[in-house]
Design an enzyme around this catalytic site. Structure first.
Site, PDB file in Angstrom:
ATOM      1  N   ASP A   1      -7.855  21.530 -12.488  1.00 61.56           N
ATOM      2  CA  ASP A   1      -7.831  20.102 -13.471  1.00 61.56           C
ATOM      3  C   ASP A   1      -7.865  20.517 -14.731  1.00 61.56           C
ATOM      4  O   ASP A   1      -8.149  20.731 -15.717  1.00 61.56           O
ATOM      5  CB  ASP A   1      -9.258  19.464 -13.146  1.00 61.56           C
ATOM      6  CG  ASP A   1      -9.762  18.239 -13.960  1.00 61.56           C
ATOM      7  OD1 ASP A   1      -8.930  17.904 -14.369  1.00 61.56           O
ATOM      8  OD2 ASP A   1     -11.007  17.805 -13.123  1.00 61.56           O
TER       9      ASP A   1
ATOM     10  N   ARG B   1       0.874  -1.107   0.182  1.00 60.47           N
ATOM     11  CA  ARG B   1       0.145  -0.284  -0.073  1.00 60.47           C
ATOM     12  C   ARG B   1       0.817   1.345  -0.103  1.00 60.47           C
ATOM     13  O   ARG B   1       0.112   2.514  -0.151  1.00 60.47           O
ATOM     14  CB  ARG B   1      -1.197   0.041   1.272  1.00 60.47           C
ATOM     15  CG  ARG B   1      -1.910   1.145   1.281  1.00 60.47           C
ATOM     16  CD  ARG B   1      -2.980   0.466   2.746  1.00 60.47           C
ATOM     17  NE  ARG B   1      -2.341   1.543   3.171  1.00 60.47           N
ATOM     18  CZ  ARG B   1      -1.822   0.851   4.285  1.00 60.47           C
ATOM     19  NH1 ARG B   1      -2.467  -0.061   4.702  1.00 60.47           N
ATOM     20  NH2 ARG B   1      -2.052   1.375   5.446  1.00 60.47           N
TER      21      ARG B   1
ATOM     22  N   TYR C   1     -16.750  19.382 -14.084  1.00 60.19           N
ATOM     23  CA  TYR C   1     -17.026  17.430 -13.540  1.00 60.19           C
ATOM     24  C   TYR C   1     -17.638  17.605 -13.026  1.00 60.19           C
ATOM     25  O   TYR C   1     -17.095  18.382 -11.577  1.00 60.19           O
ATOM     26  CB  TYR C   1     -15.150  17.035 -13.308  1.00 60.19           C
ATOM     27  CG  TYR C   1     -15.956  15.841 -14.130  1.00 60.19           C
ATOM     28  CD1 TYR C   1     -16.469  15.513 -15.213  1.00 60.19           C
ATOM     29  CD2 TYR C   1     -15.577  15.203 -12.379  1.00 60.19           C
ATOM     30  CE1 TYR C   1     -16.399  13.612 -14.988  1.00 60.19           C
ATOM     31  CE2 TYR C   1     -15.903  13.484 -12.688  1.00 60.19           C
ATOM     32  CZ  TYR C   1     -15.732  12.786 -14.381  1.00 60.19           C
ATOM     33  OH  TYR C   1     -16.681  11.710 -14.282  1.00 60.19           O
TER      34      TYR C   1
ATOM     35  N   LYS D   1      -8.690   9.399 -19.184  1.00 63.88           N
ATOM     36  CA  LYS D   1      -9.387   9.837 -20.451  1.00 63.88           C
ATOM     37  C   LYS D   1      -7.680  10.084 -22.272  1.00 63.88           C
ATOM     38  O   LYS D   1      -7.508   8.978 -21.525  1.00 63.88           O
ATOM     39  CB  LYS D   1      -9.702  11.175 -20.339  1.00 63.88           C
ATOM     40  CG  LYS D   1     -11.050  11.421 -19.212  1.00 63.88           C
ATOM     41  CD  LYS D   1     -11.660  10.795 -19.387  1.00 63.88           C
ATOM     42  CE  LYS D   1     -13.066  10.890 -18.543  1.00 63.88           C
ATOM     43  NZ  LYS D   1     -13.003  12.039 -17.452  1.00 63.88           N
TER      44      LYS D   1
HETATM   45  C1  LIG Z   1     -13.852  11.955 -16.218  1.00 62.39           C
HETATM   46  C2  LIG Z   1     -13.157  13.760 -15.712  1.00 62.39           C
HETATM   47  C3  LIG Z   1     -12.896  13.150 -14.200  1.00 62.39           C
HETATM   48  C4  LIG Z   1     -12.863  12.003 -13.119  1.00 62.39           C
HETATM   49  O1  LIG Z   1     -11.490  11.513 -13.237  1.00 62.39           O
HETATM   50  P1  LIG Z   1     -12.442   9.329 -13.195  1.00 62.39           P
HETATM   51  O2  LIG Z   1     -10.804   9.060 -14.128  1.00 62.39           O
HETATM   52  O3  LIG Z   1     -13.640   9.117 -14.118  1.00 62.39           O
HETATM   53  O4  LIG Z   1     -12.338   9.500 -11.975  1.00 62.39           O
HETATM   54  C5  LIG Z   1     -12.185  14.535 -13.552  1.00 62.39           C
HETATM   55  N1  LIG Z   1     -11.998  15.722 -14.020  1.00 62.39           N
HETATM   56  C6  LIG Z   1     -12.377  15.476 -15.553  1.00 62.39           C
HETATM   57  C7  LIG Z   1     -12.431  17.243 -16.204  1.00 62.39           C
HETATM   58  C8  LIG Z   1     -13.323  14.455 -15.973  1.00 62.39           C
HETATM   59  O5  LIG Z   1     -13.037  14.468 -16.926  1.00 62.39           O
END
Ligand SMILES: *Cc1c(COP(=O)(O)O)cnc(C)c1O
Length: 373
Positions: free
Chosen positions: A172, A51, A103, A197
């Site tokens: 982000d 961990r 998001y 993504k």
């Molecule tokens: C998809 C996304 C997230 C969350 O990511 P996960 O991998 O699904 O937990 C956060 N911020 C943005 C802008 C996203 O498109």
């Protein structure tokens, strides 16, 4: 799209420290599925317990860190990375500024889990961040371009205001990746991203990371991961690393095709409106030119009605109907089906890696279908 400096970072990321490796060492990262490590006598060893660390994550973090020119800490999803930042950097009585158009799960985390601990938040639209005072806030959160509306705000301007207010600036950077936008260079303290993504890019893994050049922040986030236990699996870290190695190539194709598609969509009689930061007429364009490299692979297309939008998605042979974005396969979805604050006919189009001419022709044909009904 990519500067000489970024190209150098990409080459270094691809070659890692392999020049110093022992003859016969595997060229690619090994997947280390282990909960424990050989630890005789002293606890002085690079890895002790599963961990706390794992060599497959360490390799991925070093690769992402090279591109960010920062320390990167990997998490098993973007939300786990986002939670690590919010829970380590905010305390009861603190005030945060979050986008109201970003998001949705980031907002849900604040409202459902941080607010009950006494963290207050002001929610502001992404364009309004540019003129908002950050006085009295502990943490400012930007998502630019925002998902799904693709609004943009000025990161450098926000960094100056945050610094003056004694606040941390978090960006982000999911929609652009470290190759498309460099928030830390623009003055942000922390970058978070969903590597699910474009960074991983094959729609086969969830992953996320936090990056910062501030040791105290990196240590706090890593300590959160160790104690809260939101750790990536080694196989997932391997997949993300494998995807990362082709990020530049994929992004180039994706952004190039998006730049071809956006004006075509904007001029088409089947389309009521288009959001793409690369269009000179888009409200995001001026700031995007200043702080983004390329204009991304997401296009917001308003078809005027839910029915027309669904007809378009169904008619295109090379658009997968799916949520999420940034994969090698182009995909599209009507965001109002999740309750996003967009019109019923608004489609988020994620442009993938199909040969440009083929995808453009397919989308043109699908647009024609919308008109014919
Ligand atoms: C998809 C996304 C997230 C969350 O990511 P996960 O991998 O699904 O937990 C956060 N911020 C943005 C802008 C996203 O498109």
């Amino acid at each position: 799209m990519t500067s000489d400096r970024s190209k150098e970072l990409i080459a270094r990321m691809l070659h890692r420290e392999m020049r110093d490796a022992a003859p016969g060492a595997p060229l690619q990262p090994t997947i280390a599925p282990t909960s424990a490590y050989h630890l005789p006598g002293s606890t002085d060893a690079p890895h002790q317990y599963g961990r706390w660390s794992n060599p497959t994550w360490t390799t991925l973090e070093a690769a992402i860190g090279r591109l960010e020119e920062a320390e990167a800490v990997s998490f098993p999803s973007g939300m786990a990375a986002i939670a690590a930042v919010l829970f380590t950097q905010l305390r009861p009585g603190d005030h945060a500024v979050l986008p109201n158009d970003g998001y949705a799960a980031t907002r849900a985390l604040q409202e459902g889990h941080l607010a009950p601990y006494g963290v207050e938040t002001t929610f502001v639209s992404t364009p309004a961040m540019d003129d908002m005072s950050f006085e009295g806030s502990r943490l400012i959160w930007l998502e630019t371009p925002s998902n799904p509306t693709l609004d943009v705000c000025d990161i450098a301007k926000a960094a100056t205001k945050a610094k003056a207010a004694g606040a941390l600036l978090v960006v982000d950077n999911t929609t652009m990746t470290p190759l498309g936008q460099r928030p830390l260079d623009l003055g942000a303290d922390i970058v978070v991203a969903s590597d699910t993504k474009a960074l991983s890019g094959h729609s086969d893994v969830l992953m996320g990371h936090v990056a910062s050049r501030n040791d105290a922040i990196v240590n706090a986030v890593r300590n959160w991961r160790t104690t809260a236990g939101a750790i990536p699996g080694p196989f997932e870290a391997f997949l993300a690393h494998r995807g990362l190695e082709t990020l530049e190539l994929r992004l180039e194709r994706m952004c190039e095709t998006a730049m071809r598609l956006a004006p075509l969509l904007a001029d088409h009689p089947a389309v009521a409106g288009v959001r793409y930061p690369g269009l000179a007429t888009d409200p995001s364009h001026t700031v995007a030119l200043r702080q983004m490299r390329g204009f991304g692979f997401l296009i917001g297309v308003d078809f005027g009605s839910a029915a027309a939008a669904e007809r378009f998605i169904a008619a295109a042979a090379f658009l997968r109907a799916a949520t999420s974005f940034g994969g090698v396969h182009s995909s599209a979805e009507r965001r109002a089906r999740w309750g996003d604050a967009v019109s019923d006919g608004f489609v988020r189009l994620s442009v993938g890696c199909e040969p440009t001419d083929v995808l453009v022709a397919d989308i043109e044909a699908a647009l024609q279908t919308v008109l014919e009904r």
